[in-house]
Design an enzyme around this catalytic site. Structure first.
Site, short mmCIF file in Angstrom:
data_model
loop_
_atom_site.label_atom_id
_atom_site.label_comp_id
_atom_site.label_asym_id
_atom_site.label_seq_id
_atom_site.Cartn_x
_atom_site.Cartn_y
_atom_site.Cartn_z
N SER A 1 0.86 -1.09 -0.03
CA SER A 1 0.11 -0.03 -0.09
C SER A 1 0.94 1.25 -0.10
CB SER A 1 -1.13 -0.02 1.26
OG SER A 1 -0.26 -0.04 2.47
N GLY B 1 -2.21 -4.11 0.79
CA GLY B 1 -2.32 -5.23 1.75
C GLY B 1 -1.33 -6.52 1.53
N ASN C 1 3.69 -5.56 5.62
CA ASN C 1 2.47 -6.49 6.20
C ASN C 1 2.88 -7.46 6.88
OD1 ASN C 1 0.28 -4.72 5.24
ND2 ASN C 1 1.05 -5.06 3.21
N ASP D 1 -5.24 7.08 9.46
CA ASP D 1 -5.24 5.72 9.99
C ASP D 1 -3.85 5.12 10.79
OD1 ASP D 1 -3.27 5.47 8.25
OD2 ASP D 1 -4.48 4.19 6.66
N HIS E 1 -0.52 5.17 7.09
CA HIS E 1 0.17 5.42 5.54
C HIS E 1 0.26 7.00 5.73
CE1 HIS E 1 -2.34 1.70 5.18
NE2 HIS E 1 -1.20 1.43 4.16
#
Length: 227
Positions: free
Chosen positions: A48, A85, A116, A197, A200
Site C-alpha cells: 500500500s 495489503g 505487512n 489511520d 499511511h
C-alpha cells in the site's frame, strides 16, 4: 518514535486496506500512463505504501517520484506495481506476472515489501525467503534494483526487530542491489505527515519520502547528480 503505535490496530487496518484497495490497485496497474519511447522505465513493486493507499493517484508515491525525476531532467516513467495489503509472499507470487505486464525490461526495479509481514507478526525468516526469490530473479534478468527497507515495530520484541530489520541490508548486499534503509524515513511518527489511520503517509508525507529517496533512485539509474 515507534513506527506503529498499536500493533493490533495496525493489523486490522492492513486487512481493511487489502479488502478496499486490491481491485483499485490492479486497475492502476492496467491503466498506467503510456511510456514514451525515450523514457527510462522504473517498476515499483510493493504494497500500500507504493500503491498510494488513501490518496488521489496524483499524490501517490509513483506519480510523485515520476514528477520529481522529470523536474530534475530525468525522463522516466514509474510504473505502479503496488497492491495494498500485499505481503512478501504475495509480491513474490505476482512477480513474473507483473514483469510480463510491463511489456519491456525495466531500467530499475524498486522493491518495497515487508511491512505487512511485520504487522501480521509473520516470521522474519519467511519474509527473507520471499524477498530472496524476488531479488534473485531480478538479478538473473539483469534488472538493476533498489531495495527500500522497512523497520519492525518495537513492541514486537528485540529478537524479532533485530531479525526483521537485518533482512533488507543483508539481501541488498547479497544480490548487488542498491539499498535505501527505511522507506518511511522522515515520516514515521510524525502525525502531520500520516493519514488518520496512523499508518499511511499523506500527500505531504509522500513528498518527503520522494525527496529523500530521489538521489538513491538517480544513482541506481546511473543518472548524474542533480545540480
Amino acid at each position: 518514535m515507534p513506527l506503529f503505535r498499536r500493533y493490533g490496530a495496525g493489523r486490522t487496518l492492513v486487512h481493511r486496506a487489502a479488502t478496499l484497495c486490491f481491485v483499485g490497485s490492479l486497475l492502476a496497474l492496467v491503466a498506467a500512463a503510456p511510456v514514451r519511447a525515450a523514457d527510462r522505465l522504473i517498476w515499483a513493486l510493493g504494497d500500500s505504501l507504493t500503491a498510494g493507499y488513501g490518496l488521489p493517484p496524483a499524490d501517490g508515491f509513483t506519480n510523485q517520484l515520476e514528477r520529481a525525476l522529470r523536474a530534475q531532467g530525468v525522463a522516466a516513467h514509474v510504473a505502479n506495481g503496488g497492491v495494498s495489503g500485499d505481503t512478501t509472499a504475495q509480491g513474490r507470487a505476482r512477480l513474473l506476472w507483473g514483469l510480463r505486464g510491463l511489456h519491456a525490461k525495466p531500467d530499475l526495479a524498486i522493491v518495497e515489501l515487508g511491512a505487512n509481514d511485520m504487522l501480521r507478526g509473520l516470521p522474519p525468516t519467511q519474509a527473507r525467503a520471499n524477498l530472496e526469490v524476488i531479488l534473485a530473479e531480478l538479478k538473473r534478468r539483469r534488472i538493476p534494483t533498489l531495495v527500500a527497507g522497512m523497520r519492525a515495530s518495537p513492541n514486537l520484541g528485540v529478537p524479532y526487530v533485530r531479525q526483521f530489520d537485518a533482512i533488507f541490508p543483508a539481501l541488498a548486499a547479497k544480490y548487488g542491489a542498491r539499498f535505501y534503509p527505511f522507506f518511511l524515513d522522515g515520516v514515521a511518527g510524525n502525525r502531520a505527515l500520516i493519514q488518520s489511520d496512523g499508518l499511511h503517509p499523506n500527500a505531504r508525507g509522500v513528498r518527503i519520502i520522494v525527496q529523500r529517496m530521489l538521489p538513491h533512485v538517480r544513482r541506481a539509474l546511473g543518472a548524474p547528480p542533480a545540480r
